[in-house]
Structures are given as structure tokens and as C-alpha cells.
Motif scaffolding. Structure first.
Motif, mmCIF file in Angstrom:
data_model
loop_
_atom_site.group_PDB
_atom_site.id
_atom_site.type_symbol
_atom_site.label_atom_id
_atom_site.label_comp_id
_atom_site.label_asym_id
_atom_site.label_seq_id
_atom_site.Cartn_x
_atom_site.Cartn_y
_atom_site.Cartn_z
ATOM 1 N N UNK A 1 35.806 25.421 9.574
ATOM 2 C CA UNK A 1 35.029 25.903 8.428
ATOM 3 C C UNK A 1 34.909 27.420 8.378
ATOM 4 N N UNK A 2 35.256 28.102 9.475
ATOM 5 C CA UNK A 2 35.152 29.563 9.463
ATOM 6 C C UNK A 2 36.062 30.176 8.403
ATOM 7 N N UNK A 3 37.149 29.485 8.074
ATOM 8 C CA UNK A 3 38.071 30.040 7.082
ATOM 9 C C UNK A 3 37.422 30.129 5.707
ATOM 10 N N UNK A 4 36.312 29.417 5.503
ATOM 11 C CA UNK A 4 35.637 29.436 4.214
ATOM 12 C C UNK A 4 34.500 30.439 4.147
ATOM 13 N N UNK A 5 34.122 31.009 5.335
ATOM 14 C CA UNK A 5 32.906 31.802 5.317
ATOM 15 C C UNK A 5 32.925 33.125 6.044
ATOM 16 N N UNK B 1 42.716 31.853 11.037
ATOM 17 C CA UNK B 1 41.613 32.763 11.289
ATOM 18 C C UNK B 1 42.014 34.207 11.028
ATOM 19 N N UNK B 2 43.146 34.629 11.549
ATOM 20 C CA UNK B 2 43.587 36.009 11.374
ATOM 21 C C UNK B 2 43.827 36.312 9.907
ATOM 22 N N UNK C 1 41.704 39.217 7.916
ATOM 23 C CA UNK C 1 42.326 40.379 7.277
ATOM 24 C C UNK C 1 41.996 40.439 5.784
ATOM 25 N N UNK C 2 41.955 39.274 5.143
ATOM 26 C CA UNK C 2 41.598 39.228 3.724
ATOM 27 C C UNK C 2 40.147 39.663 3.514
ATOM 28 N N UNK C 3 39.253 39.179 4.409
ATOM 29 C CA UNK C 3 37.842 39.532 4.282
ATOM 30 C C UNK C 3 37.612 41.017 4.533
ATOM 31 N N UNK C 4 38.326 41.581 5.487
ATOM 32 C CA UNK C 4 38.142 43.002 5.801
ATOM 33 C C UNK C 4 38.648 43.896 4.680
ATOM 34 N N UNK C 5 39.480 43.332 3.822
ATOM 35 C CA UNK C 5 39.911 44.101 2.662
ATOM 36 C C UNK C 5 38.843 44.172 1.586
ATOM 37 N N UNK C 6 37.798 43.333 1.703
ATOM 38 C CA UNK C 6 36.745 43.278 0.693
ATOM 39 C C UNK C 6 35.426 43.857 1.179
ATOM 40 N N UNK C 7 35.140 43.742 2.477
ATOM 41 C CA UNK C 7 33.881 44.235 3.017
ATOM 42 C C UNK C 7 34.081 44.660 4.467
ATOM 43 N N UNK C 8 33.080 45.305 5.019
ATOM 44 C CA UNK C 8 33.161 45.780 6.396
ATOM 45 C C UNK C 8 32.719 44.680 7.357
ATOM 46 N N UNK C 9 33.686 43.973 7.909
ATOM 47 C CA UNK C 9 33.421 42.954 8.927
ATOM 48 C C UNK C 9 34.019 43.459 10.238
ATOM 49 N N UNK C 10 33.163 43.724 11.220
ATOM 50 C CA UNK C 10 33.677 44.132 12.527
ATOM 51 C C UNK C 10 33.946 42.880 13.351
ATOM 52 N N UNK C 11 35.077 42.882 14.045
ATOM 53 C CA UNK C 11 35.506 41.661 14.726
ATOM 54 C C UNK C 11 35.982 41.959 16.139
#
Length: 305
Positions: free
Chosen positions: A208-212, A231-232, A236-246
């Protein structure tokens, strides 16, 4: 004839007398005949994980790219690659199928990482091969990483921050709770799910992480999660939209930080097996033991970019 369970083809055992050269240096020689159901890999195909690992070899690990894998195998918990130079790499071992023939016959470490994300077992061994090369680099220069660091501190997680932990790691979860983070665990392993639930944590299925991903400020994933490409890609798609540190953590993620950055991670936390303990760790892994059995023989390290 030693036959693979799913095919009439398999391993043919040749005595020295049967060899054309008459070479009796080794008591037995195994001639590989690939089972028809063995995973088929494509040399020309390059995935994102393979590209990241290959670039790390070319830019930072070129002197170790041609180390020869003398032992490649799957234990119950870890896959392993052991080189002619005495370097050991481990990674989470999926119990899907046998090792692909192309990996068994790979002449060097870089020839193993080329097959990442073509098959779960190939991905596991690609990580193990990359981890063996990183072990060689650390042997030469321990200053390339920071030993004894804390991945939560390196990320800068604070009170109230929303954190996704992909793969339950008790120590990491405890550190996040102590900092007052709002933590959700994504886990598929039934035993790990139960441990997390007993700690009072919210636990969701790992897929479910791929959805959130975009719902979180921070994401911490085990290296084992890299065996699944999804997951990767969503990170990468999410980091293109907001600042998610991983961050990526654990024995499976003991590869060069350059590859981690290419995959979208800011921090990598791995494990290093000192030379004096490598044969001991290898025996334990072959016997089916997991990280709880080998953790007394490894040193944890962190790199943050």
C-alpha cells in the motif's frame, strides 16, 4: 545426474577421469545445464536499479568491478556473494526460484548487477554483489562512511513529522517514537506485523505504500524493499511533487551512496562485515540464520547527503 525438480536438465557431475584434459586437481566438476524453468535474463535490458549500481561501479568502484565471485548462493534469510579477494556482500533472499544460470556463471561483480530488477533472485544477488564491492572500498578507506551513526538523526526527523517505515525495524521504530514522529509501518511479513502491532503502531500491508508516499514527510525503507521496483518509482515520482526525504537501511542497502542517491534516497545506512568475521558470517548465512544471529559480527554505518 543431479536434476532440478522442475526439469529433466540439471547438473551433471563429472569425475576427473571424465574430463577431456584429465585434470584431477578437483575431486568433482559440475557441468551446468540450465533447467527449462530457470529464470531467463536479458543481457541487453538495463533497469533503473541496474543503471544506478553500474554507474556507482564506473564512477567510484571501478577497481573492484572485476572482482571474481567465487561463491554465489541463497540462504534461508540472505543471499550472498563472496569474492576471490575475500569480500562478502549480503542481501535479503526471496525464496522464489533458483539462481539464474547467467548469475552463476558471471565472471565479475559488475556482471551480476546488470540483471537487477529482471527477477527477484537476480535483484537480491545484484545488491549482494554491489555490497561486496562497497565492503572492498571500506576496507581501503573507512572514512567514506560514518560508523555508528543514526539514520533517524541523519534524516532530521522531528516531533509531529509524518514518517512511513517500509519494513518493520524495531530500533528505527523506537527512535522515531522517541522523537515524537507520527509513524505508520508498511509490512507484509506476518511476524513483523505482529511485533509492530504489539508496540501500538499502525500497520498497513507493504504494497500500500505505493499509494501513499506523498502523504509523508519522511520515508525509511529497508534494503529488502528495493527488490520490488515499485517503491523506487513512486518515491521518485513523489519527490518530483513535494519534498520527501528518504532513507534506505539494513544489510541489503550496504552499497555505494551514489546508487542510493540515484534511486531517490537522501540517506543510506548499511552494514560492514570486518574481514576477521567474514567466514563466520558466511557460515551462519549458509546455515539459514538471519540478522539477529550475525549482528554481533557487523559494524553499522551511515551516509547522508
Amino acid at each position: 545426474m543431479l536434476r532440478h525438480a522442475c526439469s529433466g536438465k540439471g547438473l551433471r557431475v563429472l569425475s576427473p577421469k571424465a574430463l577431456p584434459s584429465g585434470d584431477a586437481e578437483s575431486a568433482w566438476v559440475l557441468e551446468w545445464k540450465e533447467p527449462s524453468c530457470a529464470p531467463r535474463l536479458k543481457e541487453e535490458k538495463t533497469t533503473l536499479l541496474a543503471s544506478a549500481l553500474i554507474e556507482a561501479f564506473e564512477r567510484h568502484l571501478s577497481e573492484f568491478s572485476r572482482l571474481v565471485p567465487v561463491e554465489v548462493g541463497l540462504g534461508r534469510r540472505f543471499s550472498y556473494v563472496y569474492t576471490d579477494s575475500g569480500h562478502l556482500g549480503l542481501a535479503y533472499a526471496p525464496q522464489d526460484e533458483p539462481i539464474p544460470a547467467k548469475i552463476l556463471s558471471a565472471p565479475s561483480l559488475i556482471d551480476i548487477v546488470r540483471y537487477a530488477w529482471q527477477h527477484p533472485v537476480a535483484s537480491s544477488l545484484a545488491l549482494a554483489a554491489a555490497n561486496a564491492a562497497m565492503s572492498a572500498l571500506i576496507d581501503r578507506d573507512r572514512g567514506v562512511v560514518r560508523f555508528g551513526g543514526d539514520v533517524v538523526e541523519e534524516l532530521g526527523v522531528g516531533a509531529g513529522d509524518r514518517v512511513a517505515l517500509v519494513g518493520y525495524v524495531e530500533g528505527v521504530a523506537s527512535a522515531l517514537i522517541d522523537r515524537g514522529a507520527r509513524l505508520v509501518v508498511y509490512e507484509d511479513n506476518p511476524m513483523h506485523r505482529r511485533w509492530a502491532e504489539r508496540s501500538g503502531l499502525t500497520v498497513l500491508p507493504g504494497s500500500q505504500i505505493v499509494l501513499g508516499v506523498e502523504d509523508y514527510d519522511y520515508l525509511i525503507a529497508t534494503g529488502a524493499s528495493l527488490i520490488d521496483p515499485r517503491l523506487v518509482h513512486v518515491l521518485l515520482e513523489a519527490r518530483g511533487k513535494k519534498s520527501v526525504r528518504a532513507a534506505v537501511v539494513g544489510p541489503s542497502s550496504s552499497f555505494h551512496p551514489y546508487a542510493a542517491v540515484r534511486l531517490g534516497f537522501n540517506v543510506i545506512a548499511g552494514s560492514y562485515v570486518p574481514r576477521v568475521f567474514r567466514e563466520t558470517v558466511l557460515r551462519l548465512v549458509k546455515a539459514g540464520y538471519g540478522f539477529r544471529a550475525i549482528r554481533g559480527f557487523v559494524e553499522k554505518w551511515v551516509w547522508g547527503g
